[in-house]
Design a protein around this motif. Structure first.
Motif, PDB file in Angstrom:
ATOM      1  N   LEU A   1     -12.202   7.106 -26.694  1.00 21.36           N
ATOM      2  CA  LEU A   1     -13.362   7.017 -27.593  1.00 21.36           C
ATOM      3  C   LEU A   1     -14.346   5.907 -27.213  1.00 21.36           C
ATOM      4  O   LEU A   1     -15.229   5.608 -28.001  1.00 21.36           O
ATOM      5  CB  LEU A   1     -12.868   6.785 -29.033  1.00 21.36           C
ATOM      6  CG  LEU A   1     -11.966   7.868 -29.611  1.00 21.36           C
ATOM      7  CD1 LEU A   1     -11.478   7.469 -30.995  1.00 21.36           C
ATOM      8  CD2 LEU A   1     -12.692   9.210 -29.660  1.00 21.36           C
ATOM      9  N   GLU A   2     -14.211   5.324 -26.022  1.00 20.49           N
ATOM     10  CA  GLU A   2     -14.990   4.152 -25.618  1.00 20.49           C
ATOM     11  C   GLU A   2     -14.528   2.944 -26.446  1.00 20.49           C
ATOM     12  O   GLU A   2     -13.737   3.070 -27.385  1.00 20.49           O
ATOM     13  CB  GLU A   2     -16.501   4.375 -25.778  1.00 20.49           C
ATOM     14  CG  GLU A   2     -17.057   5.588 -25.074  1.00 20.49           C
ATOM     15  CD  GLU A   2     -17.282   5.355 -23.582  1.00 20.49           C
ATOM     16  OE1 GLU A   2     -16.957   4.249 -23.098  1.00 20.49           O
ATOM     17  OE2 GLU A   2     -17.790   6.267 -22.925  1.00 20.49           O
ATOM     18  N   THR A   3     -15.039   1.771 -26.104  1.00 24.59           N
ATOM     19  CA  THR A   3     -14.528   0.542 -26.725  1.00 24.59           C
ATOM     20  C   THR A   3     -14.778   0.489 -28.235  1.00 24.59           C
ATOM     21  O   THR A   3     -13.860   0.310 -29.027  1.00 24.59           O
ATOM     22  CB  THR A   3     -15.151  -0.685 -26.051  1.00 24.59           C
ATOM     23  OG1 THR A   3     -14.799  -0.685 -24.662  1.00 24.59           O
ATOM     24  CG2 THR A   3     -14.637  -1.966 -26.698  1.00 24.59           C
ATOM     25  N   ALA A   4     -16.041   0.646 -28.639  1.00 28.45           N
ATOM     26  CA  ALA A   4     -16.350   0.543 -30.070  1.00 28.45           C
ATOM     27  C   ALA A   4     -15.732   1.687 -30.856  1.00 28.45           C
ATOM     28  O   ALA A   4     -15.252   1.495 -31.981  1.00 28.45           O
ATOM     29  CB  ALA A   4     -17.861   0.503 -30.284  1.00 28.45           C
ATOM     30  N   GLY A   5     -15.724   2.886 -30.278  1.00 27.98           N
ATOM     31  CA  GLY A   5     -15.113   4.016 -30.963  1.00 27.98           C
ATOM     32  C   GLY A   5     -13.622   3.816 -31.162  1.00 27.98           C
ATOM     33  O   GLY A   5     -13.076   4.161 -32.213  1.00 27.98           O
TER      34      GLY A   5
END
Length: 234
Positions: free
Chosen positions: A83-87
């Motif tokens: 989900l990528e870093t922030a996700g």
């Protein structure tokens, strides 16, 4: 105080090593990369950990289990698809709680004293105007353009057309509300959130000058492994 280790990346630059082994489990100096992080977090008093995973993630869970072997407790956030870093952080918020928390990349080697961040987290807990704190390092050869600059304790973008004098280490502290606009399960990058917060003067930072390595290629992994093994022999 809780800490999260990010371990959901695909490790594409590390192929073929990561075709069958998730990057955080690649061995260096006699143990997996992620266990170096767990050990240093435990030594600094961070014993409640959250770890996300996706690519071959069950291998990471099978290796670390509930964390008791390493002196910590681990809650797992299974993303399925990265989900990528922030996700990834947004999805794990129910496990992290309402207080500010520490985040570190599971595929980075850093001889950083995480205990330094306990006071930072305590200050962030009572200071809504401080939503993030970043640990920055000197620009490595593979990233000469850098990311940010430090001015009076604040992390900022460099002036237009200028290079960032420092690189984000992957180690940071965050207030949960930084991720409030992300729908759990959606992909989201961290950089836009940080840049918006920097423009509002809400991101502090520090410069770490000790040993740090973004283990992003097989060659860097091999070099670090040789370095750590030489230290053991010496």
């Amino acid at each position: 105080m809780k800490a999260m280790i990010l371990a959901a990346g695909l490790g594409e630059r590390m192929r073929p090593l990561t075709d069958h082994t998730p990057k955080p489990l690649l061995p260096v100096g006699g143990k997996p990369l992620i266990e170096w992080q767990v050990g240093r977090l435990r030594a600094a008093g961070f014993t409640e950990l959250v770890i996300n995973h996706a690519h071959l993630g069950r291998q990471i869970e099978d290796r670390l289990g509930d964390g008791s072997r390493l002196g910590v407790t681990i809650a797992w956030s299974d993303e399925g698809t990265p989900l990528e870093t922030a996700g990834g952080i947004a999805k794990a918020l129910p496990l992290l709680g309402a207080a500010p928390f520490l985040v570190s990349n599971g595929d980075v080697y850093a001889e950083y004293d995480y205990g330094r961040l306990r006071a930072v987290l305590a200050d962030m807990a009572c200071n809504p105007g401080r939503v993030a704190h970043l640990v920055l390092v000197a620009n490595p050869p593979h990233h000469p353009a850098g990311d940010f600059i430090l001015e009076d304790g604040l992390a900022r973008l460099p002036p237009t057309h200028a290079a960032g004098r420092l690189t984000f280490s992957g180690i940071g502290c965050y207030r949960p509300e930084l991720f409030a606009g992300i729908v759990p399960g959606d992909k989201a990058k961290l950089a836009p959130l940080l840049i918006a917060a920097m423009n509002a003067g809400k991101v502090t930072g520090e410069y770490f000058q000790g040993r740090w390595e973004d283990v992003g290629t097989p060659a860097r992994l091999q070099a670090l492994n040789e370095e750590l093994n030489e230290r053991t022999v010496a």
